[in-house]
Motif scaffolding. Structure first.
Motif, PDB file in Angstrom:
ATOM      1  N   ASP A  75       0.855  -1.181   0.000  1.00 19.43           N
ATOM      2  CA  ASP A  75       0.000   0.000   0.000  1.00 19.43           C
ATOM      3  C   ASP A  75       0.891   1.230   0.000  1.00 19.43           C
ATOM      4  OD1 ASP A  75      -2.327  -1.549   0.219  1.00 19.43           O
ATOM      5  OD2 ASP A  75      -2.183  -1.584   2.405  1.00 19.43           O
ATOM      6  N   ARG A  78       2.484   3.032   3.046  1.00 16.04           N
ATOM      7  CA  ARG A  78       2.752   2.040   4.091  1.00 16.04           C
ATOM      8  C   ARG A  78       3.824   1.065   3.623  1.00 16.04           C
ATOM      9  NH1 ARG A  78      -0.475   1.667   8.398  1.00 16.04           N
ATOM     10  NH2 ARG A  78      -0.022  -0.535   8.609  1.00 16.04           N
ATOM     11  N   ASN A  79       4.579   1.456   2.608  1.00 17.60           N
ATOM     12  CA  ASN A  79       5.598   0.582   2.031  1.00 17.60           C
ATOM     13  C   ASN A  79       6.987   0.896   2.597  1.00 17.60           C
ATOM     14  OD1 ASN A  79       5.442   3.041   0.662  1.00 17.60           O
ATOM     15  ND2 ASN A  79       6.362   2.189  -1.187  1.00 17.60           N
ATOM     16  N   SER A  81       9.478   0.508   6.534  1.00 17.91           N
ATOM     17  CA  SER A  81       9.643  -0.031   7.877  1.00 17.91           C
ATOM     18  C   SER A  81      10.713   0.787   8.571  1.00 17.91           C
ATOM     19  CB  SER A  81      10.084  -1.498   7.780  1.00 17.91           C
ATOM     20  OG  SER A  81      10.125  -2.102   9.050  1.00 17.91           O
ATOM     21  N   ILE A 127       2.728   0.132  12.848  1.00 15.01           N
ATOM     22  CA  ILE A 127       4.043   0.507  12.326  1.00 15.01           C
ATOM     23  C   ILE A 127       4.892  -0.743  12.178  1.00 15.01           C
ATOM     24  CG2 ILE A 127       6.144   1.877  12.740  1.00 15.01           C
ATOM     25  CD1 ILE A 127       3.579   3.537  12.181  1.00 15.01           C
ATOM     26  N   SER A 128       5.519  -0.881  11.017  1.00  7.72           N
ATOM     27  CA  SER A 128       6.387  -2.018  10.719  1.00  7.72           C
ATOM     28  C   SER A 128       7.804  -1.731  11.229  1.00  7.72           C
ATOM     29  CB  SER A 128       6.394  -2.243   9.204  1.00  7.72           C
ATOM     30  OG  SER A 128       7.318  -3.241   8.856  1.00  7.72           O
TER      31      SER A 128
END
Length: 138
Positions: A75, A78-79, A81, A127-128
């Protein structure tokens, strides 16, 4: 904890993106290609030219990235980390347990083929995180 860096995920255009960021930010770019890595046989043949891991370093800026080898759709927004470089293996396990509490344990910490202790999770806020410790070479 030593530092925190950004880790970006791309859909088959990591090499293009990281080359662009190198032109913009300067620095040294290193890319590990799937087909040239020990995990090449574990991934689909069509991924052989994808970037397994890229790292751009310029003074205090560290930008890491890879093509999406996990298979799940990315997404936009959201890509990425947050990557924590830890001071020792115990810190990796401790921080992993705390951050994964009420979150999602994606890949519990273990020693990976490149020699580092590494784990991935998504915290309770979505959150990654990646946690990494690189043992000193003896």
């Amino acid at each position: 904890m030593k530092r925190i860096d950004a880790y970006l995920f791309f859909e088959n255009n990591c090499r293009e993106a990281m080359t662009y960021y190198q032109q913009v930010l300067g620095g040294e770019l290193n890319l590990t290609i799937v087909g040239e890595s020990p995990v090449a046989e574990q991934l689909p043949p069509e991924m052989k030219d994808n970037v397994l891991h890229g790292k751009l370093i310029n003074d205090n800026v560290v930008l890491m990235a890879s093509d999406n080898c996990m298979g799940a759709p990315l997404d936009k927004g959201r890509n990425f980390s947050l990557s924590l470089s830890c001071s020792n293996e115990e810190e990796v396990h401790s921080l992993y347990a705390k951050l994964a509490d009420s979150g999602e344990a994606v890949s519990p910490p273990k020693t990976e083929f490149w020699g580092d202790v590494f784990g991935m999770l998504v915290d309770k806020f979505g959150i990654s995180w990646m946690l990494n410790y690189r043992p000193e070479k003896q």
